[in-house]
Design an enzyme around this catalytic site. Structure first.
Site, short mmCIF file in Angstrom:
data_model
loop_
_atom_site.label_atom_id
_atom_site.label_comp_id
_atom_site.label_asym_id
_atom_site.label_seq_id
_atom_site.Cartn_x
_atom_site.Cartn_y
_atom_site.Cartn_z
N CYS A 53 0.84 -1.19 0.00
CA CYS A 53 0.00 0.00 0.00
C CYS A 53 0.88 1.25 0.00
O CYS A 53 1.99 1.24 0.54
CB CYS A 53 -0.89 -0.01 1.24
SG CYS A 53 -2.02 1.41 1.35
N ASP A 55 0.45 3.77 1.72
CA ASP A 55 0.40 4.38 3.05
C ASP A 55 1.82 4.64 3.56
O ASP A 55 2.67 3.75 3.56
CB ASP A 55 -0.35 3.45 4.01
CG ASP A 55 -0.73 4.14 5.32
OD1 ASP A 55 0.20 4.58 6.03
OD2 ASP A 55 -1.92 4.21 5.63
N ARG A 57 2.95 4.84 6.41
CA ARG A 57 3.31 4.16 7.65
C ARG A 57 3.77 2.72 7.43
O ARG A 57 4.06 2.01 8.40
CB ARG A 57 2.10 4.16 8.60
CG ARG A 57 1.61 5.55 8.99
CD ARG A 57 0.25 5.48 9.66
NE ARG A 57 -0.78 5.03 8.73
CZ ARG A 57 -2.06 4.83 9.09
NH1 ARG A 57 -2.42 5.02 10.34
NH2 ARG A 57 -2.93 4.43 8.18
N HIS A 109 -2.34 -3.85 5.07
CA HIS A 109 -2.20 -3.47 6.48
C HIS A 109 -3.58 -3.16 7.07
O HIS A 109 -4.46 -2.62 6.40
CB HIS A 109 -1.27 -2.26 6.64
CG HIS A 109 -1.79 -0.99 6.05
ND1 HIS A 109 -2.47 -0.04 6.79
CD2 HIS A 109 -1.74 -0.51 4.79
CE1 HIS A 109 -2.81 0.97 6.01
NE2 HIS A 109 -2.38 0.71 4.78
N CYS A 112 -6.42 0.17 6.85
CA CYS A 112 -6.14 0.77 5.53
C CYS A 112 -7.28 1.70 5.11
O CYS A 112 -8.44 1.30 5.03
CB CYS A 112 -5.97 -0.35 4.49
SG CYS A 112 -5.67 0.23 2.82
#
Length: 228
Positions: A53, A55, A57, A109, A112
């Protein structure tokens, strides 16, 4: 006006801090290994392709404790794997056929945002078309998902199914199947990362061949196709 100037100054400071951070990174790295960048520039030979992803993080190297050059990375919103995504397919083709990676790992994750957005009936703009792929995953597993009462638990389960379907979609590509037909050692795996604990969970869907694939998705040996 003063507030606007202050806001621009803060933004500029953030931007310049990135360049300063880079210089510090280079300085610290060279203290440990003076030849680090010279060796890194010689080429890459990563054994892993990571499809994750976007993302911020979920950085592949940090959460697996690996170094630059050890993981080839492709990222998009909600780590979606679909057969019409030429960006993903181009990365996959290069990784499998040029870099000769040994493993391809789809990593989602929990928590999400893309998954949560796909579960809603809200419109978000252009991304709605991308999120439709996740809605398709929900449709395939709606019987189970609809019985989960809590939104967080339901979204976490959809995160897992999105990874599992991504693994299956990878196996259906001609790129992966041809690698297997040619005897290339290639494993396809599915992981989910927890932002709360930092732990990666294996979805137990790893495969190294097309033995368990439904017949309709299996390609014939490409050499046979050339003869027709």
């Amino acid at each position: 006006m003063c507030a606007k100037i202050d806001e621009n100054a803060a933004t500029s400071e953030l931007y310049t801090s990135l360049l300063a951070g880079n210089k510090q990174f280079v300085e610290d790295t060279l203290k440990i290994d003076p030849d680090y960048f010279a060796n890194l520039a010689k080429g890459q030979n990563p054994p892993i392709l990571w499809i994750g992803c976007a993302d911020s993080r979920v950085p592949a190297n940090q959460i697996t404790n690996t170094k630059p050059g050890e993981i080839f990375v492709h990222r998009n919103i909600a780590n979606v794997v679909v057969h019409t995504d030429m960006n993903m397919l181009s990365v996959l083709d290069y990784a499998v056929n040029v870099l000769k990676v040994k493993h391809v790992i789809v990593t989602g994750h929990y928590g999400c945002g893309g998954i949560i957005a796909a579960m809603s009936n809200n419109q978000f703009g252009l991304i709605d078309n991308w999120l439709s792929h996740i809605k398709d995953v929900y449709r395939l597993h709606a019987k189970e998902l609809d019985q989960i009462e809590g939104d967080e638990e339901r979204s976490n389960r959809l995160v897992e199914y999105n990874v599992i379907e991504g693994v299956y979609n990878l196996c259906k590509t001609s790129i992966v199947q041809n690698a297997w037909l040619e005897g290339q050692q290639l494993g396809v795996h599915g992981w989910v990362y927890s932002l709360n604990t930092g732990i990666i969970s294996d979805m137990k869907v790893s495969t190294y061949n097309s033995a368990n694939m439904e017949k309709v998705f299996k390609f014939s040996n490409k050499d046979i196709l050339k003869q027709q």
